[in-house]
Design a protein around this motif. Structure first.
Motif, short mmCIF file in Angstrom:
data_model
loop_
_atom_site.label_atom_id
_atom_site.label_comp_id
_atom_site.label_asym_id
_atom_site.label_seq_id
_atom_site.Cartn_x
_atom_site.Cartn_y
_atom_site.Cartn_z
N MET A 111 -9.47 4.80 -16.96
CA MET A 111 -9.89 3.44 -16.64
C MET A 111 -8.70 2.57 -16.29
N ARG A 112 -7.60 2.72 -17.01
CA ARG A 112 -6.39 1.95 -16.70
C ARG A 112 -5.87 2.30 -15.32
N ARG A 113 -5.91 3.60 -14.97
CA ARG A 113 -5.45 4.00 -13.64
C ARG A 113 -6.34 3.39 -12.55
N MET A 114 -7.66 3.38 -12.77
CA MET A 114 -8.57 2.80 -11.78
C MET A 114 -8.35 1.29 -11.64
N ASP A 118 -7.17 -0.41 -8.16
CA ASP A 118 -7.94 -1.46 -7.50
C ASP A 118 -7.11 -2.73 -7.33
N ALA A 119 -6.27 -3.05 -8.33
CA ALA A 119 -5.45 -4.26 -8.24
C ALA A 119 -4.40 -4.13 -7.14
N ARG A 120 -3.88 -2.93 -6.92
CA ARG A 120 -2.85 -2.74 -5.89
C ARG A 120 -3.46 -2.61 -4.49
N LYS A 121 -4.52 -1.81 -4.38
CA LYS A 121 -5.09 -1.55 -3.07
C LYS A 121 -6.01 -2.68 -2.60
N HIS A 122 -6.72 -3.31 -3.53
CA HIS A 122 -7.69 -4.34 -3.17
C HIS A 122 -7.48 -5.54 -4.09
N PRO A 123 -6.40 -6.29 -3.91
CA PRO A 123 -6.13 -7.44 -4.80
C PRO A 123 -7.14 -8.56 -4.57
N VAL A 127 -5.15 -14.44 -7.12
CA VAL A 127 -4.87 -13.91 -8.47
C VAL A 127 -3.64 -13.02 -8.37
N PRO A 128 -2.67 -13.18 -9.30
CA PRO A 128 -1.49 -12.31 -9.26
C PRO A 128 -1.88 -10.83 -9.41
N VAL A 129 -1.11 -9.99 -8.75
CA VAL A 129 -1.39 -8.55 -8.81
C VAL A 129 -1.15 -8.04 -10.22
N LEU A 130 -2.15 -7.33 -10.74
CA LEU A 130 -2.06 -6.79 -12.09
C LEU A 130 -1.02 -5.67 -12.13
N ARG A 131 -0.17 -5.68 -13.13
CA ARG A 131 0.86 -4.66 -13.29
C ARG A 131 0.76 -4.04 -14.68
N ALA A 132 1.33 -2.84 -14.78
CA ALA A 132 1.32 -2.14 -16.06
C ALA A 132 2.25 -2.84 -17.05
N ILE A 138 2.11 4.67 -16.07
CA ILE A 138 0.74 5.07 -15.78
C ILE A 138 0.75 5.81 -14.45
N ASP A 139 0.25 7.04 -14.48
CA ASP A 139 0.21 7.83 -13.25
C ASP A 139 -0.72 7.21 -12.23
N SER A 140 -0.44 7.50 -10.95
CA SER A 140 -1.31 6.99 -9.88
C SER A 140 -2.64 7.72 -9.91
N LEU A 141 -3.64 7.10 -9.30
CA LEU A 141 -4.99 7.66 -9.30
C LEU A 141 -5.04 8.90 -8.42
#
Length: 315
Positions: A111-114, A118-123, A127-132, A138-141
């Motif tokens: 869920m964290r990866r998804m 989504d935050a990177r590909k479809h911001p 809203v600021p881009v969500l980061r880890a 966290i590995d990429s999806l």
């Protein structure tokens, strides 16, 4: 002057007469089709293939582009497809509660990866881009083929349909399940209601109140802007509507007054029609009395005239 104009016309006529006569001779050259395109359509038809029209090419490319866009949209998560609210903070790997700790950790990591994908590909706009969180990796999806996604959806639907058919959940059961767990906004997780402290409840409701106040302020500003735009666009229509409303109200008042006048005069006409025979009878009676009086007076006058004539003849 007329002689000069005549001379010019004659010169122009001589020049036109000296021009060669037109010849309507044309040669049409058709290129020979020596090559046949080796395409499946040509082989199946058994005839020579023709060059595809540019409009057909553009139409096919547009259909291909739309199909690719639809496929890409289907690959997105449901929260992105439905434009649902997304978290602004990323919790730990224990954001999913389950009986098995290992299963819950695997689901939480996925869920964290998804969420990050989504935050990177479809911001979300504004809203600021969500980061880890700092210090975590966290590995990429992982890319999953469409066939496997369809198989997974079919398995989930089959399992849920089987579970729904095997047990009936009443409204009381859902209500008890909702009351047993409480969503805590500050920690972005569900927690058993019995373990939530008053301080956590206060923080939860304060956060919800602040979010609703912020939403109300945004909607109020947006409504004000829209109202100003509408007043500019619809100002003429509003003025015209007010003018027509006044005219309609005046016309309706005139109509009501005319209606009252009609009713009054209709009643007066009916009463007059009923009183006319009595008036005629009364007038006729008065006429008879006058006529009788006139006859009596005429007889009396005649008698007096005769007496006068008799007295004059005697004297």
């Amino acid at each position: 002057r007329k002689a000069a104009e005549r001379s010019l016309r004659e010169q122009l006529a001589r020049k036109l007469a000296s021009l060669p006569e037109p010849k309507n001779e044309f040669e049409i050259v058709v290129p020979e089709q020596t090559a046949v395109l080796d395409t499946p359509v040509a082989r199946d038809a058994g005839t020579s293939a023709t060059i595809e029209d540019q409009a057909d090419v553009e139409r096919r490319m547009e259909q291909l582009r739309v199909r690719e866009m639809e496929d890409e949209l289907r690959r997105r998560s449901q929260s992105v497809q439905r434009n649902l609210p997304r978290p602004t903070r990323l919790g730990g790997s224990d954001i999913v509660a389950a009986g098995d700790e290992h299963v819950a950790r695997l689901i939480g990591d996925e869920m964290r990866r998804m969420i990050l994908h989504d935050a990177r590909k479809h911001p979300v706009a504004g809203v600021p881009v969500l980061r880890a969180p700092s210090g975590t990796h966290i590995d990429s999806l992982e890319h999953i083929p469409d066939e496997r996604l369809l198989q997974a959806r079919d398995l989930i639907l089959a399992e849920t349909e089987a579970s729904d058919a095997s047990m009936e959940i009443s409204e009381d059961t859902w209500r008890l399940a909702e009351e047993s767990e409480t969503w805590l906004g500050p920690s972005l997780r569900f927690q058993p209601t019995s373990s939530v402290t008053p301080v956590q409840f206060i923080a939860k409701y304060r956060m919800e109140l602040d979010a609703r106040r912020e939403l109300m302020a945004q909607e109020a500003g947006r409504a004000t802007k829209v109202e100003k735009k509408l007043s500019v666009v619809l100002g003429g229509y509003q003025a015209r509507g007010k003018l027509l409303s006044k005219k309609i109200a005046k016309a309706y008042g005139d109509f009501e007054q005319a209606k009252l006048d009609t009713q009054a005069f209709s009643a007066l006409y009916a009463s007059e029609q009923a009183a006319i025979p009595a008036r005629i009878e009364k007038a006729q009676g008065e006429l008879r009395v006058v006529e009788a009086m006139e006859r009596s007076l005429q007889a009396e006058y005649r008698e007096l005239v005769e007496r006068r004539d008799a007295l004059v003849s005697r004297g």
